[in-house]
Design a protein around this motif. Sequence first.
Motif, PDB file in Angstrom:
ATOM      1  N   SER A 132       0.812  -1.219   0.000  1.00  0.00           N
ATOM      2  CA  SER A 132       0.000   0.000   0.000  1.00  0.00           C
ATOM      3  C   SER A 132       0.844   1.268   0.000  1.00  0.00           C
ATOM      4  CB  SER A 132      -0.943   0.000   1.207  1.00  0.00           C
ATOM      5  OG  SER A 132      -0.215   0.003   2.411  1.00  0.00           O
ATOM      6  N   SER A 163       2.304   1.259  -6.298  1.00  0.00           N
ATOM      7  CA  SER A 163       1.278   0.262  -5.983  1.00  0.00           C
ATOM      8  C   SER A 163      -0.107   0.677  -6.449  1.00  0.00           C
ATOM      9  CB  SER A 163       1.254  -0.021  -4.476  1.00  0.00           C
ATOM     10  OG  SER A 163       0.798   1.121  -3.757  1.00  0.00           O
ATOM     11  N   GLN A 164      -0.391   1.970  -6.403  1.00  0.00           N
ATOM     12  CA  GLN A 164      -1.717   2.454  -6.804  1.00  0.00           C
ATOM     13  C   GLN A 164      -2.015   2.076  -8.257  1.00  0.00           C
ATOM     14  OE1 GLN A 164      -2.094   6.630  -6.073  1.00  0.00           O
ATOM     15  NE2 GLN A 164      -4.312   6.570  -5.922  1.00  0.00           N
ATOM     16  N   ASN A 171      -7.077   0.847  -2.097  1.00  0.00           N
ATOM     17  CA  ASN A 171      -6.792   1.408  -3.417  1.00  0.00           C
ATOM     18  C   ASN A 171      -7.899   2.361  -3.849  1.00  0.00           C
ATOM     19  OD1 ASN A 171      -7.124   0.637  -6.749  1.00  0.00           O
ATOM     20  ND2 ASN A 171      -5.173   1.421  -6.012  1.00  0.00           N
ATOM     21  N   LEU A 228      -2.127  -1.886  -8.741  1.00  0.00           N
ATOM     22  CA  LEU A 228      -3.424  -2.436  -8.350  1.00  0.00           C
ATOM     23  C   LEU A 228      -4.499  -2.127  -9.381  1.00  0.00           C
ATOM     24  CD1 LEU A 228      -3.410  -1.815  -4.506  1.00  0.00           C
ATOM     25  CD2 LEU A 228      -3.783  -3.999  -5.629  1.00  0.00           C
ATOM     26  N   GLN A 251      -7.556   5.601  -1.814  1.00  0.00           N
ATOM     27  CA  GLN A 251      -6.452   6.422  -2.295  1.00  0.00           C
ATOM     28  C   GLN A 251      -6.828   7.145  -3.586  1.00  0.00           C
ATOM     29  OE1 GLN A 251      -3.377   3.416  -2.558  1.00  0.00           O
ATOM     30  NE2 GLN A 251      -2.453   4.020  -0.632  1.00  0.00           N
ATOM     31  N   ASN A 252      -7.520   6.447  -4.459  1.00  0.00           N
ATOM     32  CA  ASN A 252      -7.940   7.063  -5.721  1.00  0.00           C
ATOM     33  C   ASN A 252      -8.929   8.198  -5.456  1.00  0.00           C
ATOM     34  OD1 ASN A 252      -6.406   5.089  -6.966  1.00  0.00           O
ATOM     35  ND2 ASN A 252      -8.148   3.804  -7.483  1.00  0.00           N
TER      36      ASN A 252
END
Length: 252
Positions: free
Chosen positions: A90, A95-96, A177, A99, A180-181
């Motif tokens: 994470s 990673s964003q 994810n 994923l 975060q977006n």
Amino acid sequence: MSLKIKAAKLSDVILEQLENMILEGSLMPGEKLPPERELAKQFEVSRPSLREAIQKLEAKGLVTRRQGGGTYVKNQLEQGLTDPLFDLISKHPESQFDLLEFRHALEGIAAYYAALRGTDTDFEKVQQSFDNIADVHGDLEQKAQAINAFHFAVAEASHNVVLLHLVKGMQSLLEQNVLQNLQVLVQKNNVSEQLAEHRKLLMDAVIEGNPEQARLASNAHLAFIEEALLEADKERSRIARSLRRTSNNRVR
């Protein structure tokens, strides 16, 4: 010469039924098993036979007992994505987007098979989970949970046990994810409305039983998110450069 066929032991028959319930998702990873009295009545068996079957299930590593708290279906995938691996994934800069690429494959194929195999009951769940997203206002964590629940409802409708357990095991990582977006995208004008429209196109394709359109809608939705995030990164870089130039001019 006659051959005698050994009758299956009752606890083994119960064990097989419980295994099938776990496999097909009737008993989900992390879910608590119903009380023994209730299960014995459901299977129409004695409690000692049921208890023996659960002990065998535990020996196979499929369930775990909690002192005074009942028996729970194990979630090995989720355990594998907890600290420290979860934090590592994470917090990694890429990673964003990694994923998002993974979600292209996972959610695209889930949408395809949901449209192909979904039942009316499945479609009602998909519709309800979609409606629930609009009911969340302001709280991004709750919004992320609602969005993730929508995608899980689509995965359930696919009736693919591998997909179902993979998505279930990765719930916390996928939800992180989505959050975060959202934290980036809500700052951009009209993006929330566009995301909602993309999800509606996905839902409509699933409910209307159009597998290829559902897959394309899922991929288009994620591609839009990726492009918006990349554009946001560029904008942040431009602002950072501008601030540095302003600071340098003041120093002079």
